[in-house]
Design a protein around this motif. Sequence first.
Motif, PDB file in Angstrom:
ATOM      1  N   GLY A 103     -13.107  -3.359  -1.307  1.00 17.06           N
ATOM      2  CA  GLY A 103     -12.381  -4.341  -0.516  1.00 17.06           C
ATOM      3  C   GLY A 103     -11.851  -3.770   0.779  1.00 17.06           C
ATOM      4  N   ASN A 104     -11.293  -2.566   0.705  1.00 10.17           N
ATOM      5  CA  ASN A 104     -10.768  -1.918   1.907  1.00 10.17           C
ATOM      6  C   ASN A 104     -11.870  -1.654   2.929  1.00 10.17           C
ATOM      7  N   ASN A 107     -11.028  -1.659  -5.275  1.00  8.68           N
ATOM      8  CA  ASN A 107     -10.064  -1.453  -4.197  1.00  8.68           C
ATOM      9  C   ASN A 107     -10.738  -0.818  -2.991  1.00  8.68           C
ATOM     10  N   GLN A 159      -9.993  -6.419  -2.841  1.00  8.05           N
ATOM     11  CA  GLN A 159      -9.009  -5.335  -2.894  1.00  8.05           C
ATOM     12  C   GLN A 159      -7.854  -5.692  -3.830  1.00  8.05           C
ATOM     13  N   THR A 173      -1.299  -7.843  -1.096  1.00  8.86           N
ATOM     14  CA  THR A 173      -2.665  -7.964  -0.579  1.00  8.86           C
ATOM     15  C   THR A 173      -3.165  -9.396  -0.704  1.00  8.86           C
ATOM     16  N   GLN A 191       0.825  -1.207   0.000  1.00 10.14           N
ATOM     17  CA  GLN A 191       0.000   0.000   0.000  1.00 10.14           C
ATOM     18  C   GLN A 191       0.862   1.260   0.000  1.00 10.14           C
TER      19      GLN A 191
END
Length: 415
Positions: free
Chosen positions: A114-115, A111, A88, A180, A28
């Motif tokens: 998913g986060n 993304n 994600q 991830t 990230q």
Amino acid sequence: MSTAERATTGSAAFRLTLAGTLVSALGQGLTLPYLFVYLNQVLGTSLPVAGVVLALASVVGLATSALGGSIGDRVGLGRLAWIGLLVQATGTALLAVASVPIVAAAGAALNAAGNALVWPALNGLIALQVPESRRSRAYAVRFGLLNAGIGIGGLLSGWLVSIQRPVSFHLVYAVDATTTAAFAALILLGLRSAPGYGPGPVHHEAAMRGGYAAVLRDRAFVGYLVVALALGVFGYAQLNGPWAAFVIGAGGSTTQIVGFAFAANTAAIVVLQLGVERVTRHVRRSRLLAATALVWAAAWAITGLAALPVFRGPVADIGFIVALAVFGFGETFYSPVGGGMPNALAPEHLRGRYNSLAAATWPRGGFIGPPIAGALLAGMPASWVAVLLVGMLATAVAAAVLGARLPARVERPAA
């Protein structure tokens, strides 16, 4: 499973959760600052369209968060975290291979979705892995590792990423997707028999009957949501663009100083987090919320003072860097409470919903805070500092009021 076996399994699961957090945070950190630049400079999207893409991704994340809380209470928080990490990773992989804006927009939306599933799921999962007396430290350790990983990834990205080499953007997004997915594999393979992976002993019908209506009837929790939202609006949301705009515009500083300031913010968290948690472990949670607001008020005051014409130049630059380091110090007060408070209030069968609503205060703050900042910065930049100071002071008062309404077992962390 006996109590001792459950504790041993939970401790091993928590260590795996920390390992996965660090690995995924490294990825990230490689990509975190660059999505807007990637859309505009590499894929040729106009600035307004890039802004719309980011806004739509935030909307998707908010919508997914509410759904995720219900799913987590039904299938288990570990399964929800695994699903969220896969979503994600898929979104980040789309960003890695995107050659047209529509593919990147789909990747950004996935993304964000998913986060929105992963963050509350992991907060709830840690509460099931760690005894209540150790939760404050557990949340602090995870927050410190998260920032360490992001900080290291950010430093590496400075060497790897260049607009002149578009392939470098594809590379870092591919690495982010891989890290991830590695975290998802850790959860799937390592936590299947750990507490919280599947639904608890509470009947499925109980989770069905509770719902978000039951959560919102909890006045203490609603009070906490108000304080957390205020911290988001007048705190975190101002870091994502408005602070840099003020420093470069009204403060006459440079993008390099902004980069150094964010590095100082991360360093302060990594260095101070465990020490702050140790000293404040048994302090009332409402007082820690108030302390967060007051320290962040100090950070904004330092920012405003550094921008005064009399301090232009190196003195102002140092002031801006110190301001974000002070902000990071304030974050160390909040991190144990942000994870601990919702889980101390939540009944077992609604843990997913409590954590989802708590996590959603930050993106909601991101909707409210930047437009306010834009209006203030476009007129009188000094008014931006004044409004943030008043907002933080009011938040500290609200935290004190909340303390009088919290149950004693929640207000005072377990010894």
